[in-house]
Design a protein around this motif. Structure first.
Motif, PDB file in Angstrom:
ATOM      1  N   SER A  32      35.313  41.391  42.521  1.00  0.00           N
ATOM      2  CA  SER A  32      34.148  41.950  43.199  1.00  0.00           C
ATOM      3  C   SER A  32      33.227  42.635  42.191  1.00  0.00           C
ATOM      4  CB  SER A  32      34.588  42.954  44.266  1.00  0.00           C
ATOM      5  OG  SER A  32      33.463  43.625  44.787  1.00  0.00           O
ATOM      6  N   GLN A  74      30.361  43.874  42.872  1.00  0.00           N
ATOM      7  CA  GLN A  74      29.786  45.055  43.518  1.00  0.00           C
ATOM      8  C   GLN A  74      30.725  46.254  43.388  1.00  0.00           C
ATOM      9  OE1 GLN A  74      28.792  44.445  47.630  1.00  0.00           O
ATOM     10  NE2 GLN A  74      27.751  46.409  47.826  1.00  0.00           N
ATOM     11  N   GLN A  75      32.010  46.036  43.627  1.00  0.00           N
ATOM     12  CA  GLN A  75      32.980  47.126  43.472  1.00  0.00           C
ATOM     13  C   GLN A  75      33.039  47.589  42.021  1.00  0.00           C
ATOM     14  OE1 GLN A  75      36.714  45.626  44.966  1.00  0.00           O
ATOM     15  NE2 GLN A  75      36.385  46.522  46.994  1.00  0.00           N
ATOM     16  N   GLN A 102      30.749  55.407  38.974  1.00  0.00           N
ATOM     17  CA  GLN A 102      31.603  56.574  39.224  1.00  0.00           C
ATOM     18  C   GLN A 102      32.177  57.117  37.914  1.00  0.00           C
ATOM     19  OE1 GLN A 102      35.161  55.658  41.465  1.00  0.00           O
ATOM     20  NE2 GLN A 102      36.091  57.628  40.964  1.00  0.00           N
ATOM     21  N   LYS A 145      42.904  50.936  39.823  1.00  0.00           N
ATOM     22  CA  LYS A 145      41.725  50.523  40.588  1.00  0.00           C
ATOM     23  C   LYS A 145      40.982  49.406  39.854  1.00  0.00           C
ATOM     24  CE  LYS A 145      37.657  52.265  42.973  1.00  0.00           C
ATOM     25  NZ  LYS A 145      36.913  53.443  43.413  1.00  0.00           N
ATOM     26  N   GLY A 201      30.053  49.764  41.207  1.00  0.00           N
ATOM     27  CA  GLY A 201      30.233  51.092  41.790  1.00  0.00           C
ATOM     28  C   GLY A 201      31.254  51.915  41.025  1.00  0.00           C
ATOM     29  N   PHE A 202      32.319  51.256  40.604  1.00  0.00           N
ATOM     30  CA  PHE A 202      33.366  51.936  39.842  1.00  0.00           C
ATOM     31  C   PHE A 202      32.830  52.395  38.487  1.00  0.00           C
ATOM     32  CE2 PHE A 202      37.361  51.543  37.181  1.00  0.00           C
ATOM     33  CZ  PHE A 202      37.928  52.719  37.638  1.00  0.00           C
ATOM     34  N   SER A 244      42.793  46.228  40.383  1.00  0.00           N
ATOM     35  CA  SER A 244      42.557  45.747  41.743  1.00  0.00           C
ATOM     36  C   SER A 244      41.179  45.088  41.867  1.00  0.00           C
ATOM     37  CB  SER A 244      42.679  46.918  42.721  1.00  0.00           C
ATOM     38  OG  SER A 244      42.308  46.529  44.016  1.00  0.00           O
ATOM     39  N   ILE A 245      40.186  45.723  41.270  1.00  0.00           N
ATOM     40  CA  ILE A 245      38.825  45.164  41.308  1.00  0.00           C
ATOM     41  C   ILE A 245      38.784  43.838  40.564  1.00  0.00           C
ATOM     42  CG2 ILE A 245      36.452  45.503  40.501  1.00  0.00           C
ATOM     43  CD1 ILE A 245      36.887  48.537  41.043  1.00  0.00           C
ATOM     44  N   SER A 270      40.279  41.195  42.701  1.00  0.00           N
ATOM     45  CA  SER A 270      39.434  40.834  43.848  1.00  0.00           C
ATOM     46  C   SER A 270      38.136  40.158  43.407  1.00  0.00           C
ATOM     47  CB  SER A 270      39.109  42.072  44.685  1.00  0.00           C
ATOM     48  OG  SER A 270      38.204  42.915  43.990  1.00  0.00           O
TER      49      SER A 270
END
Length: 173
Positions: free
Chosen positions: A112, A114-115, A122, A103, A118-119, A106-107, A110
Motif C-alpha cells: 500500500s 498510501q499507507q 508520521q 508496521k 502516511g507512515f 506489514s505495509i 500489503s
C-alpha cells in the motif's frame, strides 16, 4: 578535523542559518580552492587541498542534524562519541522502534503506497519532534540527555532509509 563551527565562523548552536552556511561555504571554497594554488609550491597546493577537504567535511557535519549535535556535544564535553558502543536507549523507545519496523513490514506486504506515505509522514513528524527536543536540551547544556536524543535520531534516519527502500520496491511493481 577542527571545530566545524569555528571553521565557518558560526556560533556553536544546533539551529543553523542555511543561507549563511551556504554563503560561508562558497567563500571558503573560493579561498581554498586548489586551482587558486596551481602556481604555488607542492606544499602549498597540498595544504590548500587539505583545507578544501576540511571545508567540505565541516559542511557535511553542519548540514546533518545528527552530526551537528554530536559535534556540539563533543565540543562542549570533550568526549568523542564512539558509534560502536551499545545503544543506551530506553526500553519504551526501543519497543516503539520495533513496532515501527513491524508496521513497515506489514505495509510492505500489503503493498500500500498510501499507507507507506502516511507512515513516512508520521515518522518524519516524530523525527522533527525529537530534533526540537534536542535543540532545547543542547541550549540547556544537558549533554547526556542530548546525546540520547542524538542516538534516537540515528534510529529515525535508518528507519527512513528503510521506508524509502520499501517505497522503491513498491514503485517497481
Amino acid at each position: 578535523m577542527r571545530n566545524p563551527f569555528s571553521l565557518f565562523n558560526l556560533p556553536v548552536q544546533f539551529q543553523i542559518d542555511n543561507a549563511q552556511l551556504s554563503e560561508r561555504y562558497l567563500a571558503l571554497q573560493k579561498q581554498f580552492h586548489p586551482d587558486n594554488f596551481a602556481n604555488e609550491s607542492a606544499d602549498k597546493q597540498l595544504a590548500a587541498l587539505q583545507q578544501s577537504a576540511d571545508v567540505n567535511e565541516a559542511l557535511q557535519i553542519l548540514k546533518d542534524p545528527i552530526a551537528r549535535a554530536t559535534a556540539i556535544i563533543e565540543i562542549n564535553t570533550g568526549i568523542v562519541k564512539n558509534l560502536e558502543e551499545n545503544s543506551r536507549q530506553d526500553l519504551d523507545f526501543l519497543m516503539q522502534h520495533m513496532e515501527w519496523h513491524e508496521k513497515l513490514d506489514s505495509i510492505e506486504n500489503s503493498r500500500s503506497e498510501q499507507q507507506l506515505a502516511g507512515f513516512l509522514k508520521q515518522i518524519k513528524t516524530e523525527q522533527r519532534n525529537v530534533e526540537q527536543q534536542l535543540a532545547t536540551l543542547l541550549n540547556q547544556q544537558q549533554w547526556q540527555k542530548a546525546d540520547l536524543l542524538t542516538e534516537r535520531l540515528r534510529y529515525f534516519k535508518k528507519l527512513i532509509i528503510q521506508i524509502e527502500k520499501v517505497e522503491e520496491k513498491l514503485l517497481e511493481y
